[in-house]
Write a protein that holds these residues in place. Structure first.
Motif, PDB file in Angstrom:
ATOM      1  N   LEU A 279       4.409   8.353 -14.512  1.00  0.00           N
ATOM      2  CA  LEU A 279       4.766   7.096 -13.858  1.00  0.00           C
ATOM      3  C   LEU A 279       4.892   5.968 -14.883  1.00  0.00           C
ATOM      4  O   LEU A 279       5.762   5.100 -14.773  1.00  0.00           O
TER       5      LEU A 279
ATOM      6  N   ALA B  60       9.510   3.473 -10.757  1.00  0.00           N
ATOM      7  CA  ALA B  60       8.285   3.456  -9.956  1.00  0.00           C
ATOM      8  C   ALA B  60       8.112   2.113  -9.254  1.00  0.00           C
ATOM      9  O   ALA B  60       7.712   2.046  -8.082  1.00  0.00           O
TER      10      ALA B  60
ATOM     11  N   ILE C  26       9.711   7.166  -1.695  1.00  0.00           N
ATOM     12  CA  ILE C  26       8.768   7.757  -2.653  1.00  0.00           C
ATOM     13  C   ILE C  26       8.939   9.270  -2.709  1.00  0.00           C
ATOM     14  O   ILE C  26       8.879   9.882  -3.792  1.00  0.00           O
TER      15      ILE C  26
ATOM     16  N   LEU D 103       1.734   5.961  -6.526  1.00  0.00           N
ATOM     17  CA  LEU D 103       2.783   5.032  -6.125  1.00  0.00           C
ATOM     18  C   LEU D 103       2.375   4.246  -4.874  1.00  0.00           C
ATOM     19  O   LEU D 103       2.538   3.025  -4.814  1.00  0.00           O
TER      20      LEU D 103
END
Length: 419
Positions: free
Chosen positions: A14, A21, A303, A342
């Motif tokens: 990430l 992200a 996501i 996330l």
């Protein structure tokens, strides 16, 4: 490969794709921030009204006020003739069990109070000594209205904070005389100031006590208004009493004392107002929660899409790790961690953003609702905890499929992939 190493690998990925992200968590940030902002503002409004009700004596009371006329289709249908009296208050206290006290009172707004060349237009309250304790009308200087003042209809008064400031400035008003003139048609009545009230601030429900002059109820009736009735009866009852039964019992007493008539009776119950406020608040929370849920669902799909892209980009890495001994559970947690992180990141920034947005909205609300000096922001730990738990749940729901797809990938096929 250990599980915590797989989690660290997911977080590291990430960090390598911060822009992607960030865009993925934007929807979660907006959804969480908007909901928490509205909840904080709504709970702040609830606190304002609860404080106002507490200033009016609390929830365990029923106010009997006078209904003067009936209207039908915009026209006066009938005028009522009966009015409350001080003896009604004594009869209710004696006849109705469960009642702790009954406060009779009068009010007038067409009143001018003058001192030398200064004039102020306050609300004048004709009261009894019990108001100090039951209504929490605290004294800042001097004393409150006494039983002797009421018994002998003495010409004394207690000034609210704003009244004292407007008439006397920084000097003490104690033992000074002011003139009270009612509706410009009565002869001014001279009153000696015996006390001042502590500042209470503006009130969202009722009048401001700071703009009030308190005088004995008998003085109000005999020297100011010239009428022997009272405008209201404030009935205090014990905790846990059946309010509806209590109101019916009081109406029975009043009918007996007023020739069977009850058309002049109108009631207001703070406890019902508080319950109605709770009901409205729950409906608002359900509506906001539904809107936020839809927003978060769309963000969750975004996501999931990012996690699937991540699986495609790291296909060869998955094959390499599987070939050197990584288990399926390790690969699973690596990609599930990405999804959960996330969601948690969006929630964390949403909590911070909701807090700042709520303070901004509170400042705007103070300017819109001019009678409120301060709008508190109440962000309860319960909603923060719900947001965190919901984000973890969302991360699991929308991250399981990409994680399973990565974990069940064949090492040989992954190594052959050119992606």
């Amino acid at each position: 490969m250990r599980i915590y190493e797989a989690i660290i690998a997911g977080i590291h990925h990430l960090q390598q794709n911060r822009l992607r992200a960030g865009l993925s968590v934007l929807g979660i940030f907006i959804g969480v921030a908007s909901v928490l902002c509205m909840m904080a503002i709504g709970d702040g409004a609830k606190k304002i009204i609860a404080d106002n009700i507490r200033q009016l004596g609390g929830e365990n009371q029923v106010r009997f006020v006078t209904r003067y006329t009936f209207y039908q289709k915009g026209r006066i249908r009938m005028r009522t003739s009966e009015r409350y009296t001080v003896r009604d208050a004594l009869a209710i206290e004696a006849s109705c069990p469960g009642i702790t006290a009954v406060l009779p009172g009068n009010s007038a707004i067409d009143v001018f109070v003058t001192y030398q060349n200064r004039e102020f237009r306050p609300q004048v309250e004709g009261i009894t000594p019990d108001y100090e304790v039951l209504m929490s009308w605290k004294i800042q200087e001097g004393r409150f209205i006494s039983e002797n003042d009421v018994e002998h209809a003495l010409q004394v008064c207690v000034l609210g904070a704003n009244v004292a400031t407007e008439l006397f400035g920084d000097t003490s008003p104690m033992n000074q005389e002011v003139e009270i003139r009612f509706r410009n048609t009565y002869t001014p009545v001279r009153m000696r100031v015996v006390g001042t009230l502590i500042p209470r601030g503006r009130n969202l429900i009722s009048f401001s006590l700071d703009d009030t002059v308190c005088i004995p109820i008998t003085t109000f009736q005999q020297r100011v208004s010239g009428k022997l009735h009272v405008d209201r009866l404030i009935v205090f009852f014990k905790e846990g009493e059946d309010v509806n039964r209590l109101v019916n019992d009081i109406k029975v007493v009043l009918r007996k004392r007023h020739r069977g008539k009850d058309d002049f009776i109108r009631t207001w119950m703070p406890i019902r107002s508080a319950r109605e406020l709770d009901r409205i608040e729950k409906l608002i929370k359900i509506a906001l929660g539904s809107i936020a849920g839809f927003s978060l669902f769309v963000s969750g799909i975004s996501i999931m899409n990012m996690c699937l892209v991540s699986v495609g980009e790291k296909t060869q890495e998955i094959g390499l790790r599987r070939s050197v001994g990584a288990r399926q559970i390790d690969i699973f947690f690596q990609f599930l961690t990405e999804s959960i992180c996330l969601c948690l990141s969006g929630t964390f920034f949403g909590i911070v953003g909701g807090w700042f947005f709520a303070h901004g909205m509170a400042r705007i609300a103070v300017r819109i609702v001019l009678i409120v000096e301060e709008w508190p922001v109440v962000l309860s730990f319960q909603w923060v905890l719900i947001s965190v738990i919901f984000s973890i749940f969302m991360g699991i729901i929308f991250g399981v499929y990409p994680a399973i797809r990565a974990a069940w990938m064949s090492p040989m096929e992954a190594l052959r992939c050119d992606t």
